[in-house]
Design a protein around this motif. Sequence first.
Motif, short mmCIF file in Angstrom:
data_model
loop_
_atom_site.label_atom_id
_atom_site.label_comp_id
_atom_site.label_asym_id
_atom_site.label_seq_id
_atom_site.Cartn_x
_atom_site.Cartn_y
_atom_site.Cartn_z
N ALA A 173 0.83 -1.21 0.00
CA ALA A 173 0.00 0.00 0.00
C ALA A 173 0.86 1.26 0.00
N SER A 174 2.01 1.21 0.69
CA SER A 174 2.87 2.38 0.80
C SER A 174 3.61 2.70 -0.49
N ALA A 175 3.50 1.81 -1.48
CA ALA A 175 4.13 2.08 -2.79
C ALA A 175 3.29 3.03 -3.64
N VAL A 176 2.17 3.47 -3.13
CA VAL A 176 1.28 4.36 -3.88
C VAL A 176 2.00 5.68 -4.20
N MET A 177 1.70 6.24 -5.35
CA MET A 177 2.28 7.53 -5.76
C MET A 177 1.45 8.66 -5.16
N LEU A 178 2.05 9.37 -4.23
CA LEU A 178 1.36 10.48 -3.57
C LEU A 178 2.07 11.80 -3.88
N ALA A 179 1.35 12.88 -3.73
CA ALA A 179 1.96 14.20 -3.94
C ALA A 179 3.01 14.46 -2.87
N HIS A 180 4.02 15.25 -3.22
CA HIS A 180 5.05 15.61 -2.25
C HIS A 180 4.40 16.31 -1.06
N VAL A 201 2.72 14.57 1.31
CA VAL A 201 1.68 13.70 1.87
C VAL A 201 2.35 12.47 2.45
N SER A 202 2.05 12.15 3.69
CA SER A 202 2.69 11.04 4.39
C SER A 202 2.01 9.72 4.08
N GLU A 203 2.81 8.73 3.68
CA GLU A 203 2.27 7.38 3.47
C GLU A 203 1.84 6.76 4.80
N PHE A 204 2.52 7.10 5.88
CA PHE A 204 2.10 6.59 7.19
C PHE A 204 0.63 6.96 7.44
N GLU A 205 0.31 8.23 7.22
CA GLU A 205 -1.05 8.69 7.47
C GLU A 205 -2.02 8.21 6.40
N HIS A 206 -1.63 8.31 5.14
CA HIS A 206 -2.51 7.94 4.04
C HIS A 206 -2.89 6.46 4.10
N CYS A 207 -1.94 5.61 4.47
CA CYS A 207 -2.18 4.16 4.47
C CYS A 207 -2.55 3.63 5.85
N GLY A 208 -2.58 4.49 6.86
CA GLY A 208 -2.93 4.04 8.20
C GLY A 208 -1.89 3.12 8.81
N ILE A 209 -0.61 3.39 8.57
CA ILE A 209 0.48 2.56 9.08
C ILE A 209 1.00 3.21 10.37
N ALA A 210 0.97 2.46 11.45
CA ALA A 210 1.39 3.00 12.75
C ALA A 210 2.90 3.21 12.78
N SER A 211 3.31 4.26 13.45
CA SER A 211 4.74 4.56 13.58
C SER A 211 5.09 4.77 15.04
#
Length: 202
Positions: free
Chosen positions: A96-103, A105-115
């Motif tokens: 999921a974190s391989a998604v192309m997002l705009a500069h 934008v956090s993949e942690f937040e977009h994909c709901g990945i806990a940090s």
Amino acid sequence: MLLDFASLPPLEAYRWLASTVTPRPIAWVSSLSAEGVSNLAPFSFFQVISDQPPTLMVNVGSRDDGSLKDTLRNVQATGELVIQLVTFAHAEAMNASAVMLAHGVSEFEHCGIASEPSSKVRPPRVAGAVVTFECALAEAMPYPREQPNCHLIFAQVLLAHIDDAVLNEQGRVDAAKLDLVGRLGGSSYTRTRDLFSLQRPS
């Protein structure tokens, strides 16, 4: 079959290399922008290249338009990165974190990945990752130098987090407990559960 790589289009060369040099470990790289935005992305052109000093290498390709990916931009700006190894339990989140997002934008937040916070560097680490390397940038080298299409990130390991759950009775890593995923060609992956042993000749 013979393949003359000098005559292959770049995409074909990539497909042949990516489908034959397997399985490849996956570097799940977290970084932080100069503005403080976290980034998370997987890379399968990845390997340990030195133990003195302990150094990992990650190949970060350029985008299709030639621009630099956020991971590289962040690492160049801050000099820090965190490299997680990917277990089967994290395979879907990694993908999921391989998604192309705009500069920005956090993949942690977009994909709901806990940090969770790292210990020696500013980028966060993936919560629950069984192996995590906190690293300092040693060098980011464009390759090939004449017409670069990627950068080789040489990351010096400062600190490693190893989950006790993947250790054996002797306190060493148990490969079966790791259950890492490796990249094959196309959309195929493998797991490190099918093991055998060989003794090196003396």
